[in-house]
Design a protein around this motif. Structure first.
Motif, short mmCIF file in Angstrom:
data_model
loop_
_atom_site.label_atom_id
_atom_site.label_comp_id
_atom_site.label_asym_id
_atom_site.label_seq_id
_atom_site.Cartn_x
_atom_site.Cartn_y
_atom_site.Cartn_z
N ALA A 15 7.27 -3.68 10.99
CA ALA A 15 7.07 -5.13 11.05
C ALA A 15 5.72 -5.52 11.69
N TYR A 16 4.70 -4.71 11.42
CA TYR A 16 3.35 -5.12 11.83
C TYR A 16 2.86 -6.28 10.96
N ILE A 17 3.44 -6.42 9.78
CA ILE A 17 3.11 -7.49 8.86
C ILE A 17 4.38 -8.30 8.59
N GLN A 18 4.20 -9.47 7.95
CA GLN A 18 5.35 -10.32 7.67
C GLN A 18 5.82 -10.22 6.22
N ALA A 19 4.99 -9.65 5.35
CA ALA A 19 5.38 -9.41 3.96
C ALA A 19 4.38 -8.45 3.35
N GLY A 20 4.84 -7.69 2.33
CA GLY A 20 3.95 -6.73 1.68
C GLY A 20 4.16 -6.71 0.18
N VAL A 21 3.08 -6.32 -0.51
CA VAL A 21 3.13 -6.11 -1.95
C VAL A 21 2.58 -4.71 -2.23
N LEU A 22 3.36 -3.91 -2.95
CA LEU A 22 2.94 -2.56 -3.33
C LEU A 22 2.60 -2.58 -4.81
N LEU A 23 1.36 -2.31 -5.15
CA LEU A 23 0.93 -2.30 -6.55
C LEU A 23 0.68 -0.87 -6.99
N HIS A 24 1.39 -0.47 -8.05
CA HIS A 24 1.39 0.92 -8.55
C HIS A 24 1.24 1.92 -7.39
N PRO A 25 2.30 1.99 -6.56
CA PRO A 25 2.20 2.79 -5.33
C PRO A 25 2.10 4.29 -5.58
N SER A 26 1.45 4.96 -4.63
CA SER A 26 1.42 6.42 -4.57
C SER A 26 2.04 6.86 -3.25
N PHE A 27 2.76 7.97 -3.29
CA PHE A 27 3.31 8.63 -2.10
C PHE A 27 4.47 7.88 -1.44
N VAL A 28 4.87 6.73 -1.99
CA VAL A 28 5.98 5.97 -1.41
C VAL A 28 7.30 6.59 -1.86
N THR A 29 8.23 6.74 -0.92
CA THR A 29 9.51 7.39 -1.19
C THR A 29 10.66 6.38 -1.07
N THR A 30 11.82 6.80 -1.55
CA THR A 30 13.00 5.96 -1.37
C THR A 30 13.32 5.78 0.11
N GLU A 31 13.06 6.81 0.90
CA GLU A 31 13.29 6.69 2.35
C GLU A 31 12.39 5.63 2.97
N ASP A 32 11.17 5.52 2.46
CA ASP A 32 10.27 4.47 2.94
C ASP A 32 10.86 3.09 2.67
N ILE A 33 11.32 2.90 1.45
CA ILE A 33 11.85 1.59 1.06
C ILE A 33 13.11 1.26 1.85
#
Length: 236
Positions: free
Chosen positions: A137-155
């Motif tokens: 929660a360093y940010i209040q909202a995020g947008v991931l565009l064609h992500p790399s290295f992001v996992t289901t655990e991250d989400i």
């Protein structure tokens, strides 16, 4: 090799691109645009080609024109990927974990300027940085565009609203994985989520679309619109 798709259609970098200017933010040279007195800020976390990519800066200019103080830091300290070495070798010295740590002073500097809410857009490599910021929660909202290295655990671990804009033809985050992201977000009533897969698009299209490809341009503009709407919903 999956990582090689990150390198398709590399931009011609241009230090003078965009309507903004470069200044130091949180210890990083940063492209800055939009109203400097805005209480709402957006951080762009680039793909491996860095903050001098003209189409990335053009997108940042759109966000700045919408009223957000927009910052595109040079997370690579002048050493963006230049296609002369294998991408995964370059990544070893430029991990998203380093980007996550470098983003923290940028956020603190924005807060010291009176910013009260911060959104972040992450492209490919940058999406991993943004999802890490969202987990704490360093940010209040995020947008991931064609992500790399992001996992289901991250989400599963994100604590702020997250939008995922994926490509149909993407080895880094194939549609099957992006749909898993959607299922996780839909199952979490505490975090607002939005997921969209752009048909016919390939990894990187939102900031590396081909000028001669009308469908890529239209889809990039649609992704930009979706990202802005997400910011308007959550960064206000």
């Amino acid at each position: 090799m999956a990582g090689q798709q990150c390198c398709d259609n590399p931009p011609t970098l241009s230090p003078g691109a965009g309507v903004g200017h470069v200044e130091q933010i949180g210890g990083l040279s940063s492209y800055v645009c939009g109203p400097p007195d805005s209480k709402l800020a957006v951080i762009f976390v680039p793909d491996v080609f860095g903050y001098e990519a003209p189409k990335l800066r053009s997108f940042a200019d759109k966000v700045g024109a919408a009223g957000y103080y927009t910052v595109v830091p040079d997370f690579f300290h002048g050493n963006a990927y230049d296609t002369k070495e294998p991408i995964m070798e370059w990544i070893k010295g430029h991990g998203p974990d380093q980007g996550f740590e470098a983003a923290k002073p940028v956020i603190e500097t924005l807060k010291s300027k009176g910013v009260t809410k911060i959104g972040a857009l992450g492209f490919c490599w940058g999406a991993k940085v943004v999802v890490e910021l969202a987990k704490y929660a360093y940010i209040q909202a995020g947008v991931l565009l064609h992500p790399s290295f992001v996992t289901t655990e991250d989400i599963q671990a994100v604590k702020v609203p997250i939008s995922v804009l994926g490509a149909e033809i993407d080895q880094m985050s194939p549609p099957e994985l992006v749909k898993k992201f959607e299922d996780i977000l839909n199952a979490n009533p505490e975090v607002d989520g939005f997921v969209k897969i752009f048909k016919g698009m390939t990894h990187g299209w939102s900031c590396r679309y081909k000028d001669e490809d009308a469908s890529e341009i239209r889809s990039a503009e649609e992704a930009h619109k979706d990202a802005l709407e997400w910011l308007h919903k959550h960064i206000k």
